[in-house]
Design a protein around this motif. Structure first.
Motif, PDB file in Angstrom:
ATOM      1  N   ILE A  67      39.535  33.237  33.372  1.00 13.55           N
ATOM      2  CA  ILE A  67      40.801  33.789  33.545  1.00 13.55           C
ATOM      3  C   ILE A  67      41.223  33.780  35.202  1.00 13.55           C
ATOM      4  O   ILE A  67      42.199  33.875  35.359  1.00 13.55           O
ATOM      5  N   ALA A  68      40.098  33.752  35.912  1.00 10.81           N
ATOM      6  CA  ALA A  68      40.306  33.631  37.458  1.00 10.81           C
ATOM      7  C   ALA A  68      39.176  32.917  38.102  1.00 10.81           C
ATOM      8  O   ALA A  68      37.914  32.605  37.431  1.00 10.81           O
ATOM      9  N   VAL A  71      35.783  34.462  36.636  1.00 11.21           N
ATOM     10  CA  VAL A  71      35.917  35.670  35.957  1.00 11.21           C
ATOM     11  C   VAL A  71      36.206  35.125  34.418  1.00 11.21           C
ATOM     12  O   VAL A  71      37.305  34.465  34.352  1.00 11.21           O
ATOM     13  N   ALA A 118      40.810  43.725  43.627  1.00 12.54           N
ATOM     14  CA  ALA A 118      41.696  42.980  42.824  1.00 12.54           C
ATOM     15  C   ALA A 118      40.500  42.220  41.880  1.00 12.54           C
ATOM     16  O   ALA A 118      41.088  42.127  40.533  1.00 12.54           O
ATOM     17  N   VAL A 119      39.306  42.147  42.077  1.00 10.76           N
ATOM     18  CA  VAL A 119      38.279  41.446  41.334  1.00 10.76           C
ATOM     19  C   VAL A 119      38.160  42.443  40.002  1.00 10.76           C
ATOM     20  O   VAL A 119      37.719  42.054  39.034  1.00 10.76           O
ATOM     21  N   GLU A 158      39.807  37.301  47.861  1.00  5.04           N
ATOM     22  CA  GLU A 158      40.273  38.298  46.702  1.00  5.04           C
ATOM     23  C   GLU A 158      39.690  39.518  47.323  1.00  5.04           C
ATOM     24  O   GLU A 158      38.767  39.783  47.774  1.00  5.04           O
ATOM     25  N   GLY A 181      40.671  43.669  33.006  1.00  2.00           N
ATOM     26  CA  GLY A 181      42.015  43.232  32.338  1.00  2.00           C
ATOM     27  C   GLY A 181      43.070  44.344  32.184  1.00  2.00           C
ATOM     28  O   GLY A 181      43.947  44.492  31.345  1.00  2.00           O
ATOM     29  N   ARG A 241      39.875  44.603  38.868  1.00  2.00           N
ATOM     30  CA  ARG A 241      41.152  44.499  37.922  1.00  2.00           C
ATOM     31  C   ARG A 241      41.122  43.343  36.954  1.00  2.00           C
ATOM     32  O   ARG A 241      41.106  43.324  35.728  1.00  2.00           O
ATOM     33  N   LEU A 242      40.751  42.334  37.613  1.00  2.00           N
ATOM     34  CA  LEU A 242      40.508  40.796  36.807  1.00  2.00           C
ATOM     35  C   LEU A 242      39.699  41.112  35.747  1.00  2.00           C
ATOM     36  O   LEU A 242      39.842  40.713  34.562  1.00  2.00           O
ATOM     37  N   ARG A 300      36.944  36.312  30.425  1.00  2.00           N
ATOM     38  CA  ARG A 300      37.429  37.466  29.509  1.00  2.00           C
ATOM     39  C   ARG A 300      37.869  36.619  28.268  1.00  2.00           C
ATOM     40  O   ARG A 300      38.390  35.614  27.997  1.00  2.00           O
TER      41      ARG A 300
END
Ligand SMILES: Nc1ncnc2c1ncn2[C@@H]1O[C@H](COP(=O)(O)OP(=O)(O)O)[C@@H](O)[C@H]1O
Ligand SMILES: [Mg+2]
Length: 259
Positions: free
Chosen positions: A221-222, A214, A233-234, A229, A240, A236-237, A216
């Motif tokens: 960031i992930a 992921v 959650a994905v 996951e 942000g 949201r990641l 950003r």
């Protein structure tokens, strides 16, 4: 294939900031992120369209310097763009072999072997599960969006892609057509190609991905693997923030609440 600490700056903008990434044969890697996250810039570096400002592109353990996308293609790194560069008034067969035409005959008689082009194009598309296209003389303009993507993907695989990069292949497609393209990518994975799927659609990513990165604001960031996951959650990641998932009624436990 690998990117090691790659950064890309444009005047005043850091589009990609110190990103490392590994792609493996027979795996679908999903590159996720909102618009502006730096996904397209990253794949421009990966596919030779732009040189990195810093960092290394590595193929088979060797650092490489691509002068152009053609250099990358020569090493088996192919890209399918969102707007597939196909011409509507060209036949499927002709489009399939565009730039790599099989020739027959000699000297003045040497010309494009269209029968062979049609045969190969239809065969390769059928093999990827596109059953509706049975005649290589069919015009590209009469294909659906998903079938056009399939044509571009089949062509890349046929001409030896070892790494296939797709920048938002489902962005302009409906649900059914997106499913078609995603299924196709799973078939490409079976052929032991390394697939890099760029998308801002988390649903599409989790449907087919083996590994996920992921981005950003230019940074990773992930990073995670399949099954580790939840979809919320994905999302949201990527966003942000919680706005999108709240809007959709997603809870933290990975449940959909349709009210
Ligand atoms: N050629 C360019 N010149 C200047 N800025 C650019 C250029 N290409 C991309 N950018 C900027 O880099 C950032 C990342 O863009 P991009 O890689 O297209 O993101 P994504 O594909 O994730 O939507 C954005 O802020 C964008 O405006
Ligand atoms: Mg983009």
């Amino acid at each position: 294939m690998e990117l090691r600490s790659v950064s890309k700056h444009y005047a005043g903008v850091t589009a990609v900031d110190n990103v490392s990434l590994k792609l493996f044969a027979g795996e679908i890697m999903c590159l996720l992120g909102e618009n502006g996250a730096g996904k397209s810039t990253l794949i421009k570096v990966l596919t030779g369209v732009e040189p990195p400002t810093a960092g290394q592109v590595v193929v088979g353990g060797q650092p490489v310097h691509f002068g152009s996308a053609r250099d990358a293609r020569r090493l088996g790194i192919s890209t399918v763009y969102q707007e597939v560069g196909t011409l509507p008034l060209m036949s499927v067969g002709r489009n399939f072999v565009l730039g790599q035409e099989p020739k027959k005959g000699r000297w003045l008689a040497r010309r494009l072997d269209l029968v062979e082009a049609n045969r190969v194009a239809v065969h390769e598309m059928q093999e990827l599960g596109i059953r509706r296209v049975v005649d290589g003389n069919q015009m590209v303009g009469t294909l659906s969006g998903g079938e056009r993507q399939a044509l571009a993907i089949a062509r890349a695989v046929h001409f030896g892609a070892r790494v296939l990069v797709l920048d938002e292949p489902t962005a302009a497609l409906g649900v059914r057509e997106s499913g078609l393209v995603l299924q196709l990518l799973m078939r490409v994975r079976q052929k032991n190609v390394a697939v890099l799927l760029i998308t801002h659609n988390a649903y599409h990513a989790v449907a087919v991905g083996d590994r996920f990165v992921v981005m950003r604001r230019g940074q990773v960031i992930a990073e995670f693997s399949k099954g580790t996951e939840t979809l919320p959650a994905v999302i949201r990641l990527m966003a942000g923030g919680d706005e999108l998932s709240e809007l959709a009624g997603l809870t933290g436990e990975g449940q959909w609440q349709v009210s």
